[in-house]
Enzyme design. Structure first.
Site, short mmCIF file in Angstrom:
data_model
loop_
_atom_site.label_atom_id
_atom_site.label_comp_id
_atom_site.label_asym_id
_atom_site.label_seq_id
_atom_site.Cartn_x
_atom_site.Cartn_y
_atom_site.Cartn_z
N HIS A 156 22.74 -35.84 -12.64
CA HIS A 156 22.90 -36.75 -13.78
C HIS A 156 23.00 -35.89 -15.03
O HIS A 156 22.12 -35.09 -15.33
CB HIS A 156 21.71 -37.71 -13.89
N CYS A 157 24.09 -36.09 -15.78
CA CYS A 157 24.34 -35.30 -16.98
C CYS A 157 24.12 -36.16 -18.22
O CYS A 157 24.85 -37.13 -18.42
CB CYS A 157 25.76 -34.73 -16.98
N PRO A 158 23.13 -35.84 -19.05
CA PRO A 158 22.92 -36.65 -20.26
C PRO A 158 24.04 -36.51 -21.27
O PRO A 158 24.26 -37.41 -22.08
CB PRO A 158 21.60 -36.10 -20.81
N ASN A 162 25.92 -40.19 -17.73
CA ASN A 162 26.32 -40.73 -16.44
C ASN A 162 26.01 -39.72 -15.35
O ASN A 162 25.79 -38.53 -15.63
CB ASN A 162 27.82 -41.05 -16.44
#
Length: 326
Positions: A156-158, A162
């Site tokens: 999960h990439c802030p 997403n």
């Protein structure tokens, strides 16, 4: 004692109540395929806004501080077009990575009726995610931020607010690549601008005062260097994951592959949607190819084929489910 996958299969087989279908709420029948995917996470939204702000700041310094005051018209036009073109592609890739469903499993489909419709034989097992109450496909992992199980989840990439999964990994790779390119381009232009200002009068090389010009250029240099290193590393790890057909979570957990790997160039074609072309670099192009069934699954029994067909018919999105046999 470490529980192996075989032990885990047997536990579920002996305890069918593990699925607890009575506790699951059926998924809504409304057409979710037409809704926009967006994660309402405060930290992720803030990081996404910061990303756009930093790109616009870089564009502001490049255009107003370095290019417009330049006496070389051709130099300014060429670099302005290249930088703004790459920045546009970076932001477009960011939007696609953020607003594309990464491969979410339909929520709440582990109902009693649905499990009965799979017509599982004795010895066949399926996984249920206890957090989102979904039948969990192979290589899917639950994301605590998205609150969904994501197929082929990498992380999960802030910064894109997403998960990076099988449906949006291409756009995330393009985002990191274009950010790295505009960062490198900005560093090169800052270097040339400093040399030009040292040779001539600082008051003539920018429309801002010399102290303001120096501060703006140093901030841009720091930003570009930081993001060049960060996005280059992310780009390399993502390409490596694609070429080895192993996600970041699978590599971190050291999971033994239970699937037929699609590695190397074939993995790249699968992730980017077809044979090599300019579509690979286009964030507006969709993925035009899907992963073919492995050769080992071509001999499945008719009941397993019926199970997969029933699963796909019940979900709004195309979902791939493995049915494990002991």
């Amino acid at each position: 004692m470490m529980i192996t996958p075989i032990h885990r299969f047997r536990d579920i087989e002996r305890k069918p109540e593990y699925l607890q279908p009575d506790k699951c709420v059926p998924p809504p029948n409304s057409g979710s395929s037409g809704t926009m995917w967006f994660i309402r996470d405060g930290c992720g939204i803030a990081c996404a806004v910061i990303t756009w702000f930093l790109v616009f700041y870089a564009d502001f310094v490049v255009i107003l501080v370095m290019l417009l005051p330049s006496r070389d018209y051709i130099y300014s036009v060429i670099n302005g077009i290249v930088f703004n073109g790459l920045a546009f592609l970076a932001l477009a890739s960011h939007m696609r990575a953020m607003l594309t469903d990464p491969g979410a499993v339909p929520k709440g489909n582990a109902t009693k009726e649905f499990i009965e419709s799979l017509q599982l034989k004795p010895g066949q097992v399926v996984y249920k995610c206890p957090k989102c109450c979904s039948i969990k496909p192979d290589r899917a992992h639950h994301c605590s931020v998205c609150k969904r199980c994501i197929r082929k989840m990498d992380h999960h990439c802030p910064w894109v607010n997403n998960c990076v999964g099988e449906n949006n990994q291409k756009y995330f790779v393009l985002f990191t690549m274009y950010i790295a390119l505009i960062s490198l381009h900005a560093l090169i232009m800052v270097g040339f601008h400093f040399l030009h200002c040292f040779e001539e009068d600082w008051t003539k090389c920018s429309s801002f005062s010399p102290p303001t010009t120096v501060i703006l250029l140093i901030l841009l240099c720091f930003e570009a260097l930081l993001f060049l290193i960060f996005t280059s590393v992310m780009f390399g790890t993502q390409v490596h994951s694609i070429c080895t057909d192993e996600t970041g979570i699978e590599r971190l957990k050291k999971e033994e592959p239970t699937w037929e790997k699609v590695t190397g160039w074939e993995g790249m074609k699968l992730a980017f949607g077809g044979d090599f072309s300019l579509r690979w670099f286009n964030p507006f192009s969709d993925l035009s190819c899907k992963k073919a069934q492995p050769a080992s699954t071509a001999t499945v029994s008719p009941s397993e084929m019926a199970a997969q067909e029933a699963f796909e018919q019940r979900s709004d999105r195309e979902v791939f489910m493995e049915v494990f046999c002991e």
